[in-house]
Scaffold this active site. Structure first.
Site, PDB file in Angstrom:
ATOM      1  N   LYS A   1       0.828  -1.212   0.000  1.00  0.00           N
ATOM      2  CA  LYS A   1       0.000   0.000   0.000  1.00  0.00           C
ATOM      3  C   LYS A   1       0.858   1.254   0.000  1.00  0.00           C
ATOM      4  O   LYS A   1       0.547   2.223  -0.686  1.00  0.00           O
ATOM      5  CB  LYS A   1      -0.935   0.028   1.215  1.00  0.00           C
ATOM      6  CG  LYS A   1      -2.159  -0.835   1.066  1.00  0.00           C
ATOM      7  CD  LYS A   1      -3.233  -0.429   2.083  1.00  0.00           C
ATOM      8  CE  LYS A   1      -4.393  -1.409   2.083  1.00  0.00           C
ATOM      9  NZ  LYS A   1      -5.355  -1.142   3.172  1.00  0.00           N
TER      10      LYS A   1
ATOM     11  N   LYS B   1      -5.781  -9.632  -6.767  1.00  0.00           N
ATOM     12  CA  LYS B   1      -6.849  -9.901  -5.798  1.00  0.00           C
ATOM     13  C   LYS B   1      -8.030  -8.960  -6.056  1.00  0.00           C
ATOM     14  O   LYS B   1      -7.823  -7.786  -6.337  1.00  0.00           O
ATOM     15  CB  LYS B   1      -6.272  -9.647  -4.402  1.00  0.00           C
ATOM     16  CG  LYS B   1      -7.226  -9.838  -3.262  1.00  0.00           C
ATOM     17  CD  LYS B   1      -6.563  -9.493  -1.932  1.00  0.00           C
ATOM     18  CE  LYS B   1      -6.591  -7.989  -1.657  1.00  0.00           C
ATOM     19  NZ  LYS B   1      -6.301  -7.651  -0.241  1.00  0.00           N
TER      20      LYS B   1
ATOM     21  N   LYS C   1     -11.841  -3.804  -2.807  1.00  0.00           N
ATOM     22  CA  LYS C   1     -12.746  -2.653  -2.786  1.00  0.00           C
ATOM     23  C   LYS C   1     -12.094  -1.450  -3.461  1.00  0.00           C
ATOM     24  O   LYS C   1     -12.772  -0.525  -3.869  1.00  0.00           O
ATOM     25  CB  LYS C   1     -13.127  -2.288  -1.345  1.00  0.00           C
ATOM     26  CG  LYS C   1     -13.962  -3.331  -0.631  1.00  0.00           C
ATOM     27  CD  LYS C   1     -14.443  -2.832   0.737  1.00  0.00           C
ATOM     28  CE  LYS C   1     -14.427  -3.914   1.809  1.00  0.00           C
ATOM     29  NZ  LYS C   1     -13.258  -3.842   2.703  1.00  0.00           N
TER      30      LYS C   1
END
Ligand code: TYM
Length: 332
Positions: free
Chosen positions: A112, A195, A198
């Site tokens: 991230k 993956k 959201k």
């Protein structure tokens, strides 16, 4: 009964089908045999920037989807993380026994932070897994059902629990990770190497629990596959088809070989159409129920408040023990 704890971030309007297959399906089953605690982790969500009005809405929507998917807010505890103060408080204590290097080795943090750059990356994102450890350890948790991406965070939780117990005396239960092997990872429909998430780059790759089911069906029909033409499970050579087979199998309870023999040579169109029907059948009632719950906010908020009290009763006890073991002076 053994204690179960798990949670999801309210970081979008809707959960996605990976959250459902990778987590909610197990939660629903396991709440029968476990003393289950389910959390909507809003403190975690703000480790990346959130719009306040949207966060509040997403928190309610996430709770509504838990219930609509089959979580029973009376048999289990279903609460919002920021309603129980002890989470932030224990996280602070655990921060002080976590190594800087140890936190820096978390893969999710590395991914991230790499994608947003050092100046946008917050210290909150860095200590995110420590807050997650606090969530789990407050409830004397025996088992944490999650998808594969969370494995390392649960291992860190065990390490921190062990370290605290060694330094300050037996306090925390060491939790086990439970990962459903076959469904641990659902992939993006457009980019089956990634993956499903959201925060995906294109909406076409993600099936949302609360979207119009006809739209979900269209996304399944448009999923990336290959030109080989046979429906069989080969994650390396045929990741798109393998992903669709995983979804089909987990939503229906049918095993993959039986799906291969039914759809093997019938063409991708027939297979996708059948899966699209399964998705529509599964999610139409869940969506309807969630939207119904969201029509009565006062009632939903009342459920969450009562459940926060039940959660706090357990969490406050653990925190009091921790404060005592550490040597904090009791107020009084
Ligand atoms: P979150 O909100 O990213 O995801 C919630 C759950 O859904 C699973 N999941 C998936 N499973 C299969 N395929 C996918 N594509 C997929 N995407 C998501 C995740 O593995 C997870 O189980 N850090 C956690 C939230 C958390 C938590 C906790 C979990 C906070 N505290 C304590 C367990 C215990 C998270 O980000 O989940």
């Amino acid at each position: 009964k053994p204690r179960l704890f798990s949670g999801m971030q309210p970081s979008a309007d809707s959960l996605q089908i990976g959250n459902y297959i990778g987590a909610l399906l197990q939660w629903k089953e396991m709440q029968q045999t476990h003393d289950a605690v389910f959390c909507v982790v809003d403190l975690h969500a703000i480790t990346v920037a959130q719009d306040p009005a949207k966060l509040r809405e997403a928190t309610r929507r996430t709770a509504a989807q838990y219930i609509a998917a089959g979580i029973d807010p009376e048999a289990s505890i279903l609460f919002v993380q920021s309603h129980v103060q002890a989470h932030a408080q224990l996280a602070w204590v655990l921060n002080t026994i976590t190594g800087f290097g140890e936190a820096g080795r978390m893969i999710q943090f590395k991914d991230k932070s790499a994608s947003q750059g050092a100046d946008k990356t917050t210290v909150g994102l860095f200590t995110y897994p420590v807050l997650q450890a606090a969530d789990i350890l407050l409830y004397d948790t025996n088992v944490v059902p999650v998808g594969e991406d969370q494995r390392q965070h649960i291992e860190l939780t065990r390490d921190l629990a062990n370290r605290f117990n060694t330094r300050f005396g037996e306090t925390f239960v060491l939790p086990e990770t439970q990962i459903q092997k076959e469904t641990a990872k659902i992939f993006d429909l457009q980019e089956p190497g990634n993956k499903m998430s959201k925060s995906a780059s294109t909406d076409k790759g993600v099936v949302w629990l609360l979207e119009d089911p006809a739209k979900s069906a269209k996304k399944i029909m448009g999923a990336t596959t290959d030109s080989d033409g046979s429906v069989r499970y080969d994650a390396a050579e045929k990741p798109g088809i393998a992903n669709l087979l995983t979804m089909f199998s987990s939503l229906t309870g049918r095993d993959i070989p039986s799906l291969e023999s039914e759809f093997g040579t019938g063409g991708y169109g027939t297979f996708k159409k059948a899966l699209a029907e399964v998705v529509v059948e599964t999610f139409t009632p869940i969506r309807d129920r969630a939207l119904e719950l969201l029509d009565d906010r006062a009632e939903l908020d009342r459920i969450l408040a009562g459940n926060a009290d039940r959660a706090a009763e357990i969490a406050d006890r653990t925190l009091a023990t921790v404060y005592d073991r550490i040597g904090f002076l009791p107020r009084r």
